[in-house]
Design a protein around this motif. Structure first.
Motif, PDB file in Angstrom:
ATOM      1  N   UNK A   1      44.266  42.678  23.281  1.00  0.00           N
ATOM      2  CA  UNK A   1      43.541  41.484  23.680  1.00  0.00           C
ATOM      3  C   UNK A   1      42.952  41.639  25.073  1.00  0.00           C
ATOM      4  N   UNK A   2      43.748  42.197  26.020  1.00  0.00           N
ATOM      5  CA  UNK A   2      43.273  42.357  27.383  1.00  0.00           C
ATOM      6  C   UNK A   2      42.092  43.328  27.445  1.00  0.00           C
ATOM      7  N   UNK A   3      42.120  44.369  26.602  1.00  0.00           N
ATOM      8  CA  UNK A   3      41.015  45.330  26.572  1.00  0.00           C
ATOM      9  C   UNK A   3      39.729  44.657  26.088  1.00  0.00           C
ATOM     10  N   UNK A   7      36.244  44.084  28.198  1.00  0.00           N
ATOM     11  CA  UNK A   7      34.918  44.499  27.709  1.00  0.00           C
ATOM     12  C   UNK A   7      33.953  43.312  27.766  1.00  0.00           C
ATOM     13  N   UNK A   8      34.405  42.153  27.348  1.00  0.00           N
ATOM     14  CA  UNK A   8      33.565  40.952  27.398  1.00  0.00           C
ATOM     15  C   UNK A   8      33.201  40.635  28.851  1.00  0.00           C
ATOM     16  N   UNK A   9      34.192  40.740  29.745  1.00  0.00           N
ATOM     17  CA  UNK A   9      33.960  40.466  31.160  1.00  0.00           C
ATOM     18  C   UNK A   9      32.897  41.411  31.732  1.00  0.00           C
ATOM     19  N   UNK A  10      33.074  42.695  31.488  1.00  0.00           N
ATOM     20  CA  UNK A  10      32.116  43.682  32.005  1.00  0.00           C
ATOM     21  C   UNK A  10      30.723  43.456  31.442  1.00  0.00           C
ATOM     22  N   UNK A  11      30.643  43.187  30.161  1.00  0.00           N
ATOM     23  CA  UNK A  11      29.347  42.973  29.523  1.00  0.00           C
ATOM     24  C   UNK A  11      28.645  41.739  30.092  1.00  0.00           C
ATOM     25  N   UNK A  12      29.388  40.651  30.231  1.00  0.00           N
ATOM     26  CA  UNK A  12      28.805  39.416  30.765  1.00  0.00           C
ATOM     27  C   UNK A  12      28.375  39.600  32.214  1.00  0.00           C
ATOM     28  N   UNK A  62      35.033  33.041  33.488  1.00  0.00           N
ATOM     29  CA  UNK A  62      36.181  32.642  32.663  1.00  0.00           C
ATOM     30  C   UNK A  62      37.036  33.854  32.304  1.00  0.00           C
ATOM     31  N   UNK A  63      36.386  34.923  31.866  1.00  0.00           N
ATOM     32  CA  UNK A  63      37.157  36.106  31.484  1.00  0.00           C
ATOM     33  C   UNK A  63      37.811  36.759  32.701  1.00  0.00           C
ATOM     34  N   UNK A  64      37.127  36.743  33.833  1.00  0.00           N
ATOM     35  CA  UNK A  64      37.724  37.280  35.058  1.00  0.00           C
ATOM     36  C   UNK A  64      38.977  36.517  35.446  1.00  0.00           C
ATOM     37  N   UNK A  65      38.918  35.206  35.334  1.00  0.00           N
ATOM     38  CA  UNK A  65      40.080  34.372  35.643  1.00  0.00           C
ATOM     39  C   UNK A  65      41.216  34.632  34.657  1.00  0.00           C
TER      40      UNK A  65
END
Length: 148
Positions: A1-3, A7-12, A62-65
């Protein structure tokens, strides 16, 4: 899940950075080389594309948090301290400026007001690019440290 979240965080984050870069570069280029119709086209493009930027920024935040909810020090802490300024700068300066500049361009009002707001927008945009670039740099450092 964290991976997946990472990936979502980096992409956004990268999407937001590239969008802001394209806004900044297209504005500078059209001001140097384009006429009034080209300026209007760029300002209209930015007004449409900003609606892709907002969810990208929100997703990155949000994903960073979620990735580091309690971190306050080190590289993560530095990233967290930059983001409220980036968000406020975007919502309070860049978004209203983009909408108003597009309006002024659409009525052919290329006067002192247009260029003062344009200058403010460019400074605010460069500030956000710098802060986001620092966050990307710190994110890359953290990723490399985890892989080593």
């Amino acid at each position: 899940m964290k991976k997946t979240l990472s990936i979502i965080h980096r992409t956004a984050a990268l999407t937001a950075f590239l969008l802001i870069s394209s806004f900044f570069l297209s504005t500078v280029m059209v001001e140097i080389f384009g006429g009034y119709n080209a300026i209007l086209t760029v300002k209209t493009y930015i007004c449409y594309a900003v609606w892709l930027l907002i969810p990208a920024m929100a997703t990155a935040g949000i994903t960073g948090t979620k990735l580091a909810p309690k971190a306050t020090k080190g590289l993560v802490g530095a990233k967290k301290k930059r983001m409220p300024f980036v968000a406020a700068n975007g919502l309070l300066i860049l978004l209203p400026a983009a909408i108003y500049l597009q309006h002024l361009a659409s009525i052919g009002s290329f006067n002192t007001t247009f260029y003062v707001i344009q200058a403010i927008e460019l400074v605010a945009g460069l500030t956000n690019l710098t802060l986001m670039g620092l966050n990307i740099r710190d994110g890359v450092k953290m990723t490399r440290a985890r892989s080593a």
